[in-house]
Design an enzyme around this catalytic site. Structure first.
Site, PDB file in Angstrom:
ATOM      1  N   THR A   1       1.110  -1.275   0.086  1.00 56.44           N
ATOM      2  CA  THR A   1       0.225  -0.188  -0.225  1.00 56.44           C
ATOM      3  C   THR A   1       0.565   1.300  -0.216  1.00 56.44           C
ATOM      4  O   THR A   1       0.116   2.566  -0.440  1.00 56.44           O
ATOM      5  CB  THR A   1      -0.866   0.253   1.000  1.00 56.44           C
ATOM      6  OG1 THR A   1      -1.945   0.873   1.315  1.00 56.44           O
ATOM      7  CG2 THR A   1      -0.020   0.024   2.373  1.00 56.44           C
ATOM      8  N   TYR A   2       2.044   0.511   0.723  1.00 66.08           N
ATOM      9  CA  TYR A   2       2.833   2.161   0.475  1.00 66.08           C
ATOM     10  C   TYR A   2       3.737   2.697  -1.053  1.00 66.08           C
ATOM     11  O   TYR A   2       4.124   3.645  -1.446  1.00 66.08           O
ATOM     12  CB  TYR A   2       4.357   2.337   1.507  1.00 66.08           C
ATOM     13  CG  TYR A   2       5.216   2.644   1.655  1.00 66.08           C
ATOM     14  CD1 TYR A   2       5.265   4.435   2.243  1.00 66.08           C
ATOM     15  CD2 TYR A   2       6.227   2.984   1.191  1.00 66.08           C
ATOM     16  CE1 TYR A   2       6.377   5.477   1.767  1.00 66.08           C
ATOM     17  CE2 TYR A   2       7.599   3.533   0.656  1.00 66.08           C
ATOM     18  CZ  TYR A   2       6.704   5.406   1.451  1.00 66.08           C
ATOM     19  OH  TYR A   2       8.222   5.591   1.359  1.00 66.08           O
ATOM     20  N   CYS A   3       3.699   0.862  -1.631  1.00 67.17           N
ATOM     21  CA  CYS A   3       4.690   1.178  -2.585  1.00 67.17           C
ATOM     22  C   CYS A   3       3.795   2.031  -3.647  1.00 67.17           C
ATOM     23  O   CYS A   3       3.525   2.963  -4.381  1.00 67.17           O
ATOM     24  CB  CYS A   3       4.909  -0.235  -3.217  1.00 67.17           C
ATOM     25  SG  CYS A   3       6.322  -0.277  -2.561  1.00 67.17           S
TER      26      CYS A   3
END
Length: 253
Positions: free
Chosen positions: A136-138
């Protein structure tokens, strides 16, 4: 030190005021202030912009610097924390301030991203993906790149330069969201492999003030020079589609 008036927009008043005091001491400038802004709350973004536009007559450089780490949580508006803060918060903030940026042209918008964008692609059926923290960060960092690219397109010829910056893996306090054991482990890893904040800030500063960066709106920068992106991250069609989807999500119209 260059004489700029600097507004630090931050949700944590204590940390922000501490930073203001330190910057004033080190720069010998009193032209630094804090204004409250929580990018995890779109109403806070709107209130900040309204207050900023009322108080400040100029906006020459906007640095979208907030970076929510890989955590599984939700914003006040029901978006995944990484996507909501790292992308949607900055998206709404920039759009509400864009008229002032155009008035003050030439101006610049620098959006911080991360080289980890390359490990994921966006799923428009699930932009609110919130299952695996790193993924989700990427995706949020890939969204930052698409945002910067589309911003460059829609402001072409209007005096606004848009750049995406990977500052390197910077030693910072992002581990505060995790357990004590994880924080201790990451302190060792960061000491060994990450760069200090002052070094990490150099590419941001370069894109904010250099004449060369102003010539390449839509560029992606690493180590104070243009860098190449994976082909899927340069897709202008996806960038435009994300912009339109983001307008609907934040109810910009």
């Amino acid at each position: 030190m260059r004489g700029a008036r600097v507004v630090i927009a931050c949700r944590d008043t204590d940390k922000a005021e501490k930073a203001v005091r330190e910057i004033k001491f080190r720069s010998h400038s009193l032209n630094i202030l804090h204004m409250e802004l929580d990018l995890a709350n779109l109403q806070s973004v709107r209130e900040f912009c309204k207050s900023f536009l009322h108080r400040e007559k100029r906006l020459d450089i906007l640095i979208n610097n907030a970076g929510m780490p890989s955590i599984l949580d939700w914003t006040d508006d029901g978006f995944s924390m990484c996507f909501g803060v790292n992308h949607l918060g900055h998206f709404l903030l920039t759009n509400l301030l864009l008229p002032r940026l155009k008035e003050c042209a030439p101006s610049r918008v620098i959006t911080l991203t991360c080289s980890s964008y390359k490990y994921q692609k966006l799923d428009f059926q699930d932009l609110n993906y919130n299952l695996l923290p790193f993924f989700t960060y990427c995706r949020s960092k890939l969204a930052n790149i698409y945002f910067s690219l589309e911003l460059a397109r829609i402001t072409e010829g209007k005096g606004v330069t848009s750049c995406a910056v990977h500052p390197g893996f910077v030693q910072s306090g992002w581990t505060c969201h995790y357990s004590f054991l994880f924080r201790m482990l990451m302190q060792v890893i960061m000491w060994m492999f990450f760069v200090p904040c002052e070094i990490g800030a150099q590419t941001v500063i370069y894109c904010a003030v250099s004449d060369e960066a102003a010539k390449h709106s839509g560029g992606y920068y690493v180590d104070c020079r243009p860098a190449s992106l994976r082909p899927f991250a340069r897709d202008t069609g996806v960038a435009k589609k994300l912009w339109e989807a983001s307008e609907r999500l934040v109810k910009l119209a």
